[in-house]
Design a protein around this motif. Structure first.
Motif, PDB file in Angstrom:
ATOM      1  N   UNK A 276       0.806  -1.221   0.000  1.00  0.00           N
ATOM      2  CA  UNK A 276       0.000   0.000   0.000  1.00  0.00           C
ATOM      3  C   UNK A 276       0.838   1.270   0.000  1.00  0.00           C
ATOM      4  N   UNK A 277       2.041   1.220   0.535  1.00  0.00           N
ATOM      5  CA  UNK A 277       2.860   2.442   0.584  1.00  0.00           C
ATOM      6  C   UNK A 277       3.245   2.915  -0.803  1.00  0.00           C
ATOM      7  N   UNK A 282      -4.632   4.507  -3.241  1.00  0.00           N
ATOM      8  CA  UNK A 282      -5.249   3.461  -2.427  1.00  0.00           C
ATOM      9  C   UNK A 282      -5.270   3.863  -0.961  1.00  0.00           C
ATOM     10  N   UNK A 283      -4.191   4.449  -0.478  1.00  0.00           N
ATOM     11  CA  UNK A 283      -4.143   4.886   0.921  1.00  0.00           C
ATOM     12  C   UNK A 283      -5.197   5.955   1.191  1.00  0.00           C
ATOM     13  N   UNK A 284      -5.410   6.854   0.236  1.00  0.00           N
ATOM     14  CA  UNK A 284      -6.423   7.903   0.433  1.00  0.00           C
ATOM     15  C   UNK A 284      -7.823   7.295   0.533  1.00  0.00           C
ATOM     16  N   UNK A 328      -3.618   6.841   6.478  1.00  0.00           N
ATOM     17  CA  UNK A 328      -2.833   8.066   6.638  1.00  0.00           C
ATOM     18  C   UNK A 328      -1.342   7.797   6.693  1.00  0.00           C
ATOM     19  N   UNK A 329      -0.950   6.532   6.574  1.00  0.00           N
ATOM     20  CA  UNK A 329       0.470   6.235   6.409  1.00  0.00           C
ATOM     21  C   UNK A 329       1.159   5.574   7.582  1.00  0.00           C
ATOM     22  N   UNK A 330       0.407   5.105   8.590  1.00  0.00           N
ATOM     23  CA  UNK A 330       1.053   4.486   9.740  1.00  0.00           C
ATOM     24  C   UNK A 330       0.300   3.214  10.138  1.00  0.00           C
ATOM     25  N   UNK A 331       0.801   2.079   9.652  1.00  0.00           N
ATOM     26  CA  UNK A 331       0.211   0.806  10.054  1.00  0.00           C
ATOM     27  C   UNK A 331       0.457   0.534  11.529  1.00  0.00           C
TER      28      UNK A 331
END
Length: 613
Positions: A276-277, A282-284, A328-331
């Motif tokens: 996903x990164x 996709x993250x949005x 939002x970028x932090x699993x």
């Protein structure tokens, strides 16, 4: 360490097989096998965690090759790293506590042994997801979780509501799983394009390094994988099954909502975050889905009268927080909240189960004053409530505010939605606590005492709900893919003030029962109706099935009946039969007729040859 991991995986399965094989009518032996297997699995999980910590959390993997075709190998194995080690502790620790709690809660149930067989199968399925080394294996256990949850939610299948809830959960999650399967195939093709056909997580992560760019195809693959999360972790718009799943026994609700099924979707996102990164689109989409789910579920919880359904919508809302954090970028922030949430949500569900077990009702308006009658349940429930509301220094404060801080760094819309959700969470949980435990009872109750097997899990979960924020879990879960989060004093302060404000407002309305102006009821009546009808999504799906799907099925039936069967199948048969009948009539058995046909054929051939020349 890897040997212990294999044992942790298969011990619950062995317990389920033993219960089904010979002890279905022996209640004590059934629960002893199930609880014993989970206890040993928990002890082995502790040993795995400490061995891994001694190796500086260096990942280890063991697998066997099931199928090898050219350069593709289908594997089955166990993967032990930071993520799986902590999840093993959560699943076996909290799950084990729920197993022991169930021995008292379900002691008079006629399906007691069947229940513990289902619990053990459920634990095996979730442990399989946690330890999976590849997409194929995780999908197999993903489906096993669906099957075992169907069995447990519908445990009281004699009730139509329970049977329907089990089917609804199974069918809804299967919709998401179709997308998940498509996503797995797309990831496989991506890996083949990158030089190796594989589904192994470690190999895929090495293939998709910092320089990798899959473009729109990768985005579609990620969104297809995310479909599985929509179903299993009950995200909008596939969230409708989770509140209905409350028809199952309360310990099942605790297991599904805290340590297992709904956690699987967030775990999948964290495990495959290396994919996903590489897709900001996709993250949005993931962040927006989580944000909408968190806010919608919190609003719907405001009007619920069933104690378990309030907690169910609360779970939906908190899962939205976790999914938003991943988007939002932090699993690691999402997983941190998953871990702390597992403690206090299990505590809250088991507390609700203690109340239901004592007074035999789930309607909060038929409760009241239970803090005096059920002191251990009441005070531990208060700890869970404050942890869920994010009050310092309880665990929920640390994990929730890390997500809010991340949201404030990314976009104000996400931050504002998260902060509003925090206020609503504190308000509806205050409404629940004050109505059930401190407000004057609306009817007289004579609850029986709290058994030790119920009190002990509540006390243990209360301790971890209060103290786990100081364990440094967020640091342990952090990976190089995660966004760096710096604590913001103002974000934390505002969040705490908002949560305290929600609790204060609920205290005034539901404990002191300060009358509100009638005009407020008039103004908010339409909104309340929308919330009570769950934004009409269930009605929409019913209409979709009854009108669109049924009509489409009717058209397909007509096409099959008249085109496929009548014209193509029966028509072909009739033409064949007619042709055969015509040919049969040519076989007369008379020599002069054959000579006539032969002569006519020769004449026609000679005539054609002459004309052609």
């Amino acid at each position: 360490m890897l040997t212990l991991a294999w044992l942790v995986l298969f011990l619950p399965l062995a317990a389920a097989a033993a219960i089904l094989a010979g002890t279905l009518r022996r209640n004590f032996l059934s629960s002893a096998l199930a609880c014993g297997a989970m206890t040993v699995s928990f002890l082995f999980s502790c040993a795995i965690f400490f061995q891994l910590a001694g190796r500086n959390f260096e990942a280890a993997e063991s697998h066997v090759v099931l199928v090898s075709i050219r350069n593709f190998e289908l594997e089955f194995g166990v993967l032990v790293d930071r993520l799986s080690a902590i999840m093993l502790l959560i699943v076996t620790g909290i799950g084990g506590g729920i197993f022991f709690y169930s021995t008292e809660y379900m002691k008079d149930d006629p399906g007691y042994s069947r229940y513990f067989a289902g619990l053990s199968l459920f634990a095996f399925s979730m442990l399989g997801i946690v330890l999976s080394t590849n997409f194929f294996q995780i999908f197999v256990f993903w489906e096993l979780v669906g099957v075992s949850s169907y069995l447990l939610i519908g445990h009281w299948y004699q009730k139509n509501e329970a049977a329907d809830a089990g089917k609804k959960a199974f069918i809804t999650t299967r919709i998401g799983d179709v997308g998940f399967l498509i996503g797995i195939l797309m990831v496989w093709s991506l890996a083949g394009g990158a030089g190796k056909e594989t589904l192994n997580f470690g190999v895929l992560e090495s293939l998709m390094g910092d320089g990798f760019s899959g473009g729109m195809y990768l985005t579609l693959a990620c969104l297809a994988v995310f479909c599985g999360v929509l179903g299993k972790s009950a995200q909008f718009p596939l969230h409708v099954w989770l509140p209905d799943a409350m028809e199952g026994p309360t310990p099942v609700s605790a297991l599904i909502h805290a340590a297992t099924m709904v956690a699987a979707g967030v775990y999948l996102l964290a495990r495959t975050f290396f994919l996903f990164v590489h897709s900001s689109q996709a993250l949005f989409v993931i962040a927006c889905t989580g944000c909408v789910t968190a806010l919608m579920a919190a609003l719907m919880a405001l009007v619920q009268d069933d104690i378990k359904k309030v907690l169910a919508y609360s779970t939906l809302s908190q899962l939205g927080y976790m999914v938003m954090a991943v988007g939002l970028g932090s699993a690691s922030a999402g997983m941190y909240h998953l871990v702390t949430h597992a403690f206090f949500k299990a505590l809250l569900f088991l507390g609700a189960g203690s109340v239901i077990h004592a007074i035999h009702t789930q309607n909060i308006w038929e409760m009241g004053g239970l803090l005096r009658r059920l002191p251990v349940t009441g005070w531990t429930f208060l700890i869970g409530f404050l942890a869920l509301a994010g009050i310092f220094p309880l665990s929920g404060f640390f994990s929730k505010d890390e997500i809010l801080t991340l949201a404030s760094m990314r976009h104000p819309v996400f931050y504002l939605a998260g902060t509003l959700t925090a206020f609503l969470t504190a308000f509806y949980m205050g409404r629940l606590f004050f109505t059930v435990f401190t407000a004057e009872p609306r009817r007289e109750h004579h609850p029986h005492g709290e058994a030790a097997v119920i009190r002990i899990p509540l006390l243990l979960l209360a301790f971890f709900s209060a103290a786990s924020g100081f364990f440094g879990l967020g640091h342990w879960l952090h990976t190089h893919h995660d966004a760096e989060i710096e604590w913001n004093f103002w974000v934390v302060s505002i969040s705490l003030i908002v949560s305290l404000g929600g609790i204060a407002a609920s205290y005034l309305v539901y404990n002191l029962r300060i009358p509100l102006p009638e005009s407020l009821g008039v103004v908010f009546a339409p909104a309340r109706k929308v919330l009570e009808n769950k934004f009409y999504l269930d009605d929409f799906y019913d209409a979709l099935v009854q009108k669109v799907q049924q009509n489409f099925a009717g058209l397909c039936d007509l096409f099959e009946r008249w085109v496929v069967v009548e014209w193509m199948v029966n028509g072909t048969a009739r033409v064949t039969a007619w042709s055969g009948d015509m040919l049969r009539r040519l076989q007369t058995g008379r020599i002069h007729f054959y000579a006539l046909v032969f002569s006519a054929g020769i004449t026609a051939l000679v005539g054609w040859w002459v004309l052609a020349r």
